[in-house]
Write an enzyme that holds these catalytic residues in place. Structure first.
Site, PDB file in Angstrom:
ATOM      1  N   HIS A 456      23.262   0.364   2.338  1.00 33.48           N
ATOM      2  CA  HIS A 456      22.047   0.423   3.163  1.00 33.48           C
ATOM      3  C   HIS A 456      21.119  -0.773   2.949  1.00 33.48           C
ATOM      4  O   HIS A 456      19.975  -0.601   2.534  1.00 33.48           O
ATOM      5  CB  HIS A 456      21.279   1.720   2.855  1.00 33.48           C
ATOM      6  CG  HIS A 456      22.096   2.956   3.005  1.00 33.48           C
ATOM      7  ND1 HIS A 456      21.835   4.130   2.317  1.00 33.48           N
ATOM      8  CD2 HIS A 456      23.183   3.210   3.767  1.00 33.48           C
ATOM      9  CE1 HIS A 456      22.717   5.048   2.658  1.00 33.48           C
ATOM     10  NE2 HIS A 456      23.561   4.525   3.534  1.00 33.48           N
TER      11      HIS A 456
HETATM   12  C1  LIG Z   1      30.735   2.070   4.702  1.00 33.42           C
HETATM   13  C2  LIG Z   1      29.350   2.377   5.218  1.00 33.42           C
HETATM   14  C3  LIG Z   1      28.931   3.699   5.305  1.00 33.42           C
HETATM   15  C4  LIG Z   1      27.646   3.990   5.772  1.00 33.42           C
HETATM   16  N1  LIG Z   1      27.288   5.303   5.959  1.00 33.42           N
HETATM   17  C5  LIG Z   1      26.092   5.580   6.554  1.00 33.42           C
HETATM   18  C6  LIG Z   1      25.761   6.908   6.902  1.00 33.42           C
HETATM   19  O1  LIG Z   1      26.544   7.833   6.707  1.00 33.42           O
HETATM   20  N2  LIG Z   1      24.549   7.137   7.482  1.00 33.42           N
HETATM   21  C7  LIG Z   1      23.654   6.119   7.714  1.00 33.42           C
HETATM   22  O2  LIG Z   1      22.542   6.402   8.182  1.00 33.42           O
HETATM   23  N3  LIG Z   1      23.962   4.854   7.419  1.00 33.42           N
HETATM   24  C8  LIG Z   1      25.174   4.557   6.878  1.00 33.42           C
HETATM   25  N4  LIG Z   1      25.515   3.270   6.639  1.00 33.42           N
HETATM   26  C9  LIG Z   1      24.535   2.214   6.990  1.00 33.42           C
HETATM   27  C10 LIG Z   1      24.382   2.018   8.486  1.00 33.42           C
HETATM   28  O3  LIG Z   1      25.631   2.018   9.123  1.00 33.42           O
HETATM   29  C11 LIG Z   1      23.633   0.714   8.684  1.00 33.42           C
HETATM   30  O4  LIG Z   1      22.381   0.813   8.023  1.00 33.42           O
HETATM   31  C12 LIG Z   1      23.381   0.379  10.131  1.00 33.42           C
HETATM   32  O5  LIG Z   1      24.559   0.377  10.900  1.00 33.42           O
HETATM   33  C13 LIG Z   1      22.717  -0.994  10.199  1.00 33.42           C
HETATM   34  O6  LIG Z   1      22.396  -1.278  11.524  1.00 33.42           O
HETATM   35  P1  LIG Z   1      22.075  -2.766  11.959  1.00 33.42           P
HETATM   36  O7  LIG Z   1      21.849  -2.759  13.415  1.00 33.42           O
HETATM   37  O8  LIG Z   1      21.044  -3.291  11.049  1.00 33.42           O
HETATM   38  O9  LIG Z   1      23.408  -3.612  11.609  1.00 33.42           O
HETATM   39  P2  LIG Z   1      24.915  -3.345  11.948  1.00 33.42           P
HETATM   40  O10 LIG Z   1      25.135  -1.938  12.383  1.00 33.42           O
HETATM   41  O11 LIG Z   1      25.690  -3.805  10.768  1.00 33.42           O
HETATM   42  O12 LIG Z   1      25.219  -4.282  13.199  1.00 33.42           O
HETATM   43  C14 LIG Z   1      25.074  -5.680  13.148  1.00 33.42           C
HETATM   44  C15 LIG Z   1      26.081  -6.316  14.099  1.00 33.42           C
HETATM   45  O13 LIG Z   1      25.626  -7.623  14.406  1.00 33.42           O
HETATM   46  C16 LIG Z   1      26.746  -8.505  14.457  1.00 33.42           C
HETATM   47  N5  LIG Z   1      26.227  -9.862  14.216  1.00 33.42           N
HETATM   48  C17 LIG Z   1      25.677 -10.332  13.068  1.00 33.42           C
HETATM   49  N6  LIG Z   1      25.262 -11.612  13.238  1.00 33.42           N
HETATM   50  C18 LIG Z   1      25.591 -11.958  14.514  1.00 33.42           C
HETATM   51  C19 LIG Z   1      25.432 -13.143  15.264  1.00 33.42           C
HETATM   52  N7  LIG Z   1      24.843 -14.220  14.755  1.00 33.42           N
HETATM   53  N8  LIG Z   1      25.903 -13.149  16.537  1.00 33.42           N
HETATM   54  C20 LIG Z   1      26.491 -12.060  17.090  1.00 33.42           C
HETATM   55  N9  LIG Z   1      26.676 -10.893  16.393  1.00 33.42           N
HETATM   56  C21 LIG Z   1      26.214 -10.850  15.128  1.00 33.42           C
HETATM   57  C22 LIG Z   1      27.654  -7.982  13.363  1.00 33.42           C
HETATM   58  O14 LIG Z   1      28.987  -8.399  13.589  1.00 33.42           O
HETATM   59  C23 LIG Z   1      27.480  -6.470  13.504  1.00 33.42           C
HETATM   60  O15 LIG Z   1      28.435  -5.919  14.378  1.00 33.42           O
HETATM   61  C24 LIG Z   1      26.775   2.939   6.144  1.00 33.42           C
HETATM   62  C25 LIG Z   1      27.195   1.610   6.056  1.00 33.42           C
HETATM   63  C26 LIG Z   1      28.473   1.322   5.603  1.00 33.42           C
HETATM   64  C27 LIG Z   1      28.903  -0.104   5.521  1.00 33.42           C
END
Ligand SMILES: Cc1cc2nc3c(=O)[nH]c(=O)nc-3n(C[C@H](O)[C@H](O)[C@H](O)COP(=O)(O)OP(=O)(O)OC[C@H]3O[C@@H](n4cnc5c(N)ncnc54)[C@H](O)[C@@H]3O)c2cc1C
Ligand code: SF4
Length: 543
Positions: A456
Site C-alpha cells: 500500500h
Molecule cells: C499484491 C497486492 C495486493 C493488494 N491488495 C489490496 C487489497 O486487497 N485491497 C486494497 O484496498 N488494496 C490492495 N492493494 C493496493 C491497491 O491495489 C493499490 O493501492 C491501488 O491499486 C493503487 O492505485 P493507483 O491508482 O495509485 O495505482 P495502480 O493501481 O498501481 O495503477 C497505476 C497504473 O499506472 C500505470 N502507469 C504508471 N506510470 C505510467 C506512465 N508514465 N504512463 C502510463 N501508465 C503508467 C501502471 O502501469 C499502472 O497500471 C494491493 C496491492 C498489491 C500489489
C-alpha cells in the site's frame, strides 16, 4: 437488485452473477503497433488505469468528455489468466514482482502494470477511509472538506460499481476459519472481509489475475464503462512529458512499446501512475516541486506473516485468498488480514530449504498462513535513478515494536487455534512448538531479520490545503500549474490503517465530479452493510 431499497451486501445473492461490465467495443489501441508518430485530441488525458485512473476516466467520459487513457502495461482478458503464479507474476507485475525498497530492511513492494493497474493483482479487500483518519487529515492537512458525510456518496458509487460485498463463510476457505477459531477463543474481534467480487468461486489466486472474472478489478469495471462512453485506452504507452504552455497543460507525450511516439493534445491531464511513478513523472516535468514534498512522505503499510502446521486439512488452495480480518489491535497500528496461497507460491516464499522445505511442502494441506500489517509513522521517499526508480524506506522503532507485538499475538492465535508448530517470518528464529512463545520473546529482532512486504504505497504527492504542506491542493490539483491533477495513491496524505483502494477510488471519483462541475451523486443506493473496522486515531497514524 435492492432489498428494502438498499443494495444487498451479504449472503449468496450479491455474490452471484456475471463478474464484468460488457464493453460494446474493446477500445484498446496497442502501443506495440505504433512505430511512428501518432497524434490524438482529447478533453482529458488520464495516465494510468488502476484504482485512481480508471474511475476518473469513466466518470469524465460519461460526463461527456472525450477521454484518452494511457497505460504502460498491456490489456489482458480473463482468458489470459492461467492461475499459475510464476507465469502471471512476470506478465502482470512491474519488474516481475521484484521491486524492493532499500533501507534498514529490504521490503518487497509489488506493483501492478496492466489495464486495471494494481487492482488486477490485489486481493479485493475493500474498506472505506476510517473516519478518525479523515478527522486527522482535516486537522493536520486542512482537508476539512473530506468528512465521512461528504465522501459517503462517492464511497457508495464506488462500492456499487465495484460490487463490494461481504465474503460468505462458505467461500472464505478453511485457512480463514482456522484463524477465526483462534480469534474467537481469545475473544478478539474480527469479521469476514468486504471485497469487490461477483461470481467468485474461491479459487484463491486473486493476486495473479482472477481466472473467473469474479474479482472486480478496474479493467473489468470502470475501463469498459469508460469505453462504452467513448473513451480509448492506449496500452504499452508510457507518458513521459506533460507539456505546459502559458501556465496550462497543453499535451502529453508518450513513448510506445513499438518504439513510436504518441501525442495527446488536451488541456486537462490526470496523473494516476501510482505512488511510485507519479512523483517521478511530475518531477521530470518540473511540476509540483514547490512545496519540497514531491517524492517524499511515502508510507507503505509494511507487512509480514506467520505460518502454522495443523493436524487438520486446511488446503490453502481453496477459498478466497484474503477473507478475514482481525481489528482487535488496530489501535496499536496492527491489523491482521489473511493471505492464503496456492502451493507454488508457498513453495517459492517459504524461507526453508532442502529436506525441511520438502517435508513442509509435503504437508501443504495442513499448512496455514496469515498476515499482519502495520500502520506506519515512518516515511520513505522515491526518486529516479538510471531511468528506473529508487525507493528508500527505513523501518522505525515504533514499527519494529509493532511487528514484535503483532508476531507474538499471531503466534498466540495459532496456538489457540490448535497449531502444534508455528513459523514466524523472522530470520534465525526457526519454529515455535507447543504454545511456547519464549524463543520469540527472547529473540532480539532487528529490522533486517523480518521478512517484509508492502502492498500500500501512499503519499508521495500528498494532498494538503496549505501550499507548504502538500504537492496537490484539497481538490487534487497540482500547485503552480493549470489543468494537471493527481488521482492515485500518491495524493493520499497518510497511511490509513486499512487497505487503500476504496479511498483512492472515492477521491478519484470526487475529482471527476469536480472537473465536470457536477453535484455529488446523492442518489446512490445505500449498501445494506459496510465494514467498520475499529481503527482509532493512534499516534502511529499521525505522521
Ligand atoms: C499484491 C497486492 C495486493 C493488494 N491488495 C489490496 C487489497 O486487497 N485491497 C486494497 O484496498 N488494496 C490492495 N492493494 C493496493 C491497491 O491495489 C493499490 O493501492 C491501488 O491499486 C493503487 O492505485 P493507483 O491508482 O495509485 O495505482 P495502480 O493501481 O498501481 O495503477 C497505476 C497504473 O499506472 C500505470 N502507469 C504508471 N506510470 C505510467 C506512465 N508514465 N504512463 C502510463 N501508465 C503508467 C501502471 O502501469 C499502472 O497500471 C494491493 C496491492 C498489491 C500489489
Ligand atoms: S478467489 Fe478466485 S474466483 Fe474469487 S476473486 Fe479470487 S481469484 Fe477470483
Amino acid at each position: 437488485m435492492s432489498r428494502n431499497g438498499r443494495r444487498p451486501t451479504v449472503g449468496a445473492e450479491p455474490n452471484a452473477g456475471a463478474g464484468y461490465a460488457m464493453p460494446r467495443e474493446v477500445r484498446v489501441e496497442r502501443g506495440s503497433a505504433i512505430a511512428g508518430e501518432r497524434r490524438v485530441r482529447a478533453d482529458a488525458c488520464v495516465i494510468g488505469t488502476g484504482a485512481g485512473g480508471a474511475p476518473v476516466a469513466k466518470e469524465l467520459a460519461e460526463g461527456g468528455m472525450k477521454v484518452v487513457m494511457l497505460e504502460d502495461g498491456e490489456y489482458f482478458t480473463t482468458d489470459d489468466f492461467t492461475a499459475r503464479p510464476r507465469e502471471m507474476t512476470s506478465r502482470l507485475y512491474h519488474s516481475a514482482g521484484q521491486v524492493t525498497t532499500i533501507g534498514n530492511a529490504p521490503i518487497v513492494l509489488p506493483l501492478g502494470r496492466a489495464v486495471g493497474g494494481s487492482t488486477v493483482i490485489n486481493s479485493g479487500t475493500s474498506f472505506r477511509t476510517p473516519p478518525p483518519v479523515l478527522a486527522m487529515w482535516g486537522e493536520r492537512f486542512g482537508l476539512e472538506q473530506l468528512t465521512p458525510e461528504a465522501l459517503d456518496p462517492f464511497f457508495r458509487r464506488v462500492e456499487r460499481i465495484q460490487n463490494v460485498v461481504q465474503v460468505p463463510e462458505e467461500l472464505a476457505g478453511q485457512n480463514a476459519l482456522v484463524v477465526k477459531r483462534g480469534a474467537d477463543r481469545l475473544g478478539w474481534h474480527g469479521d469476514f472481509i468486504y471485497r469487490n467480487a461477483r461470481g467468485c468461486v474461491g479459487s484463491g489466486v486473486c493476486n495473479w489475475g482472477c481466472p473467473t472474472s469474479g474479482k472486480q478489478h478496474t479493467g473489468l469495471t470502470y475501463v469498459p464503462l469508460a469505453w462504452n462512453a467513448g473513451a480509448t485506452t492506449f496500452t504499452g504507452a508510457r507518458a513521459r512529458r506533460i507539456v505546459v504552455e502559458g501556465g496550462r497543460a497543453r499535451r502529453v507525450e508518450a513513448s510506445t512499446r513499438g518504439g513510436g511516439r504518441l501525442v495527446v493534445d488536451c488541456d486537462r491531464v490526470i496523473v494516476a501512475g501510482g505512488t511510485i511513478q507519479t512523483p517521478l513523472l511530475l518531477r521530470r516535468n518540473g511540476l509540483g516541486t514547490a512545496s519540497g514534498h514531491l517524492g517524499r512522505n511515502l508510507s507503505i503499510h509494511p507487512a509480514t506473516g506467520v505460518r502454522a502446521l495443523l493436524d487438520e486439512d486446511v488446503n490453502m488452495a481453496s477459498g478466497v485468498i484474503q477473507s478475514y480480518y482481525i481489528d482487535e489491535f488496530a489501535g496499536e497500528g496492527i491489523m491482521f488480514e489473511g493471505a492464503a496461497g496456492p502451493p507454488d507460491y508457498i513453495a517459492m516464499s517459504f524461507p526453508f530449504s532442502g529436506e525441511q522445505h520438502r517435508e513442509l511442502m509435503l504437508r501443504y494441506r495442513n499448512l496455514s498462513q496469515f498476515g499482519l500489517m502495520v500502520s506506519d509513522a515512518s516515511r520513505g521517499s522515491v526518486r529516479e535513478r538510471a531511468g528506473g526508480f529508487l525507493i528508500r524506506y527505513d523501518l522505525g522503532r515504533r514499527e519494529l515494536a509493532a511487528f514484535r507485538r503483532g508476531l507474538e499475538l499471531l503466534c498466540e492465535l495459532y496456538f489457540a487455534a490448535g497449531a502444534k508448530v508455528v513459523f514466524p517470518a523472522v530470520e534465525g528464529l526457526g519454529e515455535l512448538r507447543d504454545g511456547d512463545l519464549g524463543p520469540l520473546r527472547r529473540h532480539d529482532i532487528r529490522p533486517r531479520d523480518l521478512t517484509l512486504l508492502a502492498f500500500h504505497p501512499l503519499g508521495t504527492a500528498r494532498a494538503a490545503a496549505h501550499p507548504e504542506q502538500g504537492v496537490v491542493d484539497e481538490n487534487l490539483a497540482v500547485r503552480g500549474v493549470e489543468g494537471v491533477y493527481v488521482a492515485d495513491g500518491s495524493a493520499v496524505p497518510s497511511s490509513l490503517g486499512v487497505n487503500p483502494q476504496i479511498t483512492i477510488m472515492a477521491l478519484a471519483t470526487r475529482l471527476a465530479f469536480q472537473l465536470l462541475a457536477a453535484p455529488p451523486p446523492l442518489d446512490e443506493p445505500e449498501p445494506e452493510s459496510i465494514a467498520e473496522p475499529r481503527v482509532p486515531r493512534p499516534h502511529a497514524l499521525a505522521g
